[in-house]
Scaffold this motif. Sequence first.
Motif, short mmCIF file in Angstrom:
data_model
loop_
_atom_site.label_atom_id
_atom_site.label_comp_id
_atom_site.label_asym_id
_atom_site.label_seq_id
_atom_site.Cartn_x
_atom_site.Cartn_y
_atom_site.Cartn_z
N VAL A 76 -3.87 1.00 -7.65
CA VAL A 76 -3.56 1.41 -8.96
C VAL A 76 -4.42 0.56 -10.12
O VAL A 76 -5.16 1.17 -10.91
CB VAL A 76 -2.15 1.37 -9.43
N ALA A 77 -4.52 -0.85 -9.65
CA ALA A 77 -5.39 -1.47 -10.53
C ALA A 77 -6.77 -1.31 -10.30
O ALA A 77 -7.66 -1.13 -11.25
CB ALA A 77 -5.11 -2.97 -10.15
N MET A 78 -7.24 -0.60 -9.08
CA MET A 78 -8.56 -0.25 -8.97
C MET A 78 -8.92 0.90 -9.78
O MET A 78 -9.81 0.83 -10.55
CB MET A 78 -8.78 -0.10 -7.44
N ALA A 79 -7.96 1.87 -9.72
CA ALA A 79 -8.29 2.95 -10.61
C ALA A 79 -8.17 2.81 -11.93
O ALA A 79 -9.32 3.19 -12.74
CB ALA A 79 -6.86 4.20 -10.35
N ALA A 80 -7.49 1.71 -12.43
CA ALA A 80 -7.53 1.22 -14.04
C ALA A 80 -8.87 0.75 -14.31
O ALA A 80 -9.11 0.47 -15.38
CB ALA A 80 -6.47 0.63 -14.50
N GLY B 42 4.95 9.45 -6.87
CA GLY B 42 4.81 8.71 -8.07
C GLY B 42 3.31 7.81 -7.98
O GLY B 42 3.23 7.40 -8.95
N SER B 43 2.86 7.74 -6.69
CA SER B 43 1.64 6.80 -6.81
C SER B 43 0.37 7.69 -7.32
O SER B 43 -0.44 7.20 -7.84
CB SER B 43 1.58 6.10 -5.46
N ALA B 44 0.55 8.84 -7.29
CA ALA B 44 -0.49 9.80 -7.38
C ALA B 44 -0.42 9.66 -9.13
O ALA B 44 -1.31 9.57 -9.93
CB ALA B 44 -0.19 11.34 -7.11
N ILE B 45 0.88 9.87 -9.77
CA ILE B 45 0.94 9.76 -11.12
C ILE B 45 0.46 8.26 -11.67
O ILE B 45 -0.46 8.27 -12.70
CB ILE B 45 2.58 9.77 -11.70
N ALA B 46 0.76 7.38 -10.87
CA ALA B 46 0.43 5.85 -11.25
C ALA B 46 -1.32 5.72 -11.31
O ALA B 46 -1.77 5.30 -12.03
CB ALA B 46 0.82 4.82 -10.29
N ILE B 47 -1.87 6.49 -10.38
CA ILE B 47 -3.39 6.37 -10.15
C ILE B 47 -3.80 7.30 -11.39
O ILE B 47 -4.84 6.72 -12.03
CB ILE B 47 -3.86 6.96 -8.96
N THR B 183 -6.78 15.12 -3.30
CA THR B 183 -6.21 15.00 -2.16
C THR B 183 -4.78 15.18 -2.09
O THR B 183 -4.25 16.12 -1.22
CB THR B 183 -6.60 13.57 -1.92
N PRO B 184 -3.82 14.38 -2.94
CA PRO B 184 -2.32 14.99 -2.74
C PRO B 184 -2.02 16.37 -2.95
O PRO B 184 -1.31 16.80 -2.72
CB PRO B 184 -1.72 14.09 -3.85
N MET B 185 -2.97 17.08 -3.99
CA MET B 185 -2.47 18.46 -4.21
C MET B 185 -3.09 19.33 -3.02
O MET B 185 -2.25 20.40 -2.71
CB MET B 185 -3.53 19.01 -5.42
N LEU B 186 -3.84 19.12 -2.37
CA LEU B 186 -4.61 19.89 -1.14
C LEU B 186 -4.06 19.56 0.00
O LEU B 186 -4.17 20.30 1.01
CB LEU B 186 -6.06 19.87 -1.28
N VAL B 211 -10.60 7.89 -1.01
CA VAL B 211 -9.81 8.02 0.19
C VAL B 211 -8.68 7.22 0.23
O VAL B 211 -7.77 7.64 0.38
CB VAL B 211 -10.83 7.99 1.35
N ALA B 212 -8.78 5.97 -0.18
CA ALA B 212 -7.76 5.02 -0.18
C ALA B 212 -6.69 5.34 -1.41
O ALA B 212 -5.51 5.63 -0.65
CB ALA B 212 -8.38 3.56 -0.60
N ALA B 213 -7.30 6.01 -2.47
CA ALA B 213 -6.01 6.36 -3.32
C ALA B 213 -5.53 7.65 -3.15
O ALA B 213 -4.40 7.79 -3.25
CB ALA B 213 -6.72 6.27 -4.64
N GLY B 214 -6.40 8.67 -2.49
CA GLY B 214 -5.78 9.78 -2.18
C GLY B 214 -4.81 10.00 -1.15
O GLY B 214 -3.93 10.58 -1.32
N LEU B 215 -5.10 8.98 -0.12
CA LEU B 215 -4.29 9.03 1.02
C LEU B 215 -3.02 8.48 0.53
O LEU B 215 -1.94 8.81 0.92
CB LEU B 215 -4.84 8.55 2.18
N ALA B 216 -3.13 7.37 -0.11
CA ALA B 216 -1.90 6.61 -0.55
C ALA B 216 -0.91 7.40 -1.27
O ALA B 216 0.12 7.24 -1.33
CB ALA B 216 -2.58 5.34 -1.49
#
Lengths: 146, 253
Positions: A76-80, B42-47, B183-186, B211-216
């Motif tokens: 999340v921090a990386m995205a920000a 939740g993590s998708a929203i946070a990202i 990624t989370p949508m598909l 990839v890291a964020a999409g899979l998370a």
Amino acid sequence: MVIYGVALLAGCMLVGLWAGDVLGMLLDIDSNVGGVGIAMLLLIFIGGYLSDKKKLPASTESGITFWNGMYIPIVVAMAASQNVAAAIDGGLIALFASLVAVGASFALIPLFGRSSKKKPSSEAPSTAQDPLSARSVASSHSRPTR
Amino acid sequence: MLESLLTQLEKQHLIAAFALVGGAMYLSYIVSDKLTRGRVHGSAIAIMVGLILAYVGGVATGGTKGLADISLFAGLGLMGGGMLRDLAIIATAYGVRFQEIREAGMSGVVALFLGVIVSFVAGVAVAYAFGYRDPVTLTTIGAGTATYIVGPIAGAAIGASSEIIALSIAAGLFKSILVMIMTPMLARHIGLDNPRSAMIFGGLMGTTSGVAAGLAATDPKLVPYGAMTATFYTGLGALLAPSVLYLAVRAIF
């Protein structure tokens, strides 16, 4: 001790990234080749070996699992801290090029064929203690299947 | 009073980032639960929130590190920077069984080559459609579409102009953002629910951050498998783009 786990993780990362640099130099390219992947393999082998030998008490293990659990907040921090403004400034060519690339790549995944195992085995300890994974499993069950 | 609080936040920037991200994730999980009934993770929203804040920060400061360019949030740059990100990605591998990686190994390698070539061709085709005809420009944009690290490497190697290199970086940035969001949508529609398809996914997409964020945001258990192959993608792209792929583009155009 917790620090033993953190040190094992750190050691794997340093050796892996160094190996990735050396591999890049040998191939004569200006890039690290798979350093993180090599570090992950090292951790799988060394961690697995030590845990088989009962040399990884819970406190040592927690030095690794803590960083495992910090993974999503770090993402999340990386995205920000991504340069989103520059991407949007790049305009339509950049957007279309990446849309086509991502769309085509997604479309290719099913061509590799589905594996017989539908779910990663539930006893995989990697993120088992992580409340997030429990939540995601629960939510994927509650979703209607289309 | 307020000023000294701000000074402390700037001084203890990494700690402030921990608190900030923790708070943002807490709110994101509430939104996920109450507004989407858990349908959007939740993590998708946070990202997504992170990306929006990064845009706001980038526009406000004109810097390159999103929200981290605002000195109050500088700690985000350290927390989400390459060093801690790689440490956390490697930590996810702990407990993975090597057997699962070996079983998907060959598919992963095929996916890597296919991923670099497909993204490169997509970038070249779109650049061509927008009127570019020069092989150096086409190659640089194609390479940037692979990842934003490969674009500048290839562009510098074959002598592209700095505007084209900036464009190639933008293409790569978009790719990583799109992978994070899509990624989370598909995931369910493409069978992305097991270690094998996660490794193929990582090899095809290649952008480690995407990839890291999409899979998370899809299933944290899949992260180590996708990240494992994705980290080889940039190296492979840097190897192929300025050499074989550039020669191929020059032969065609």
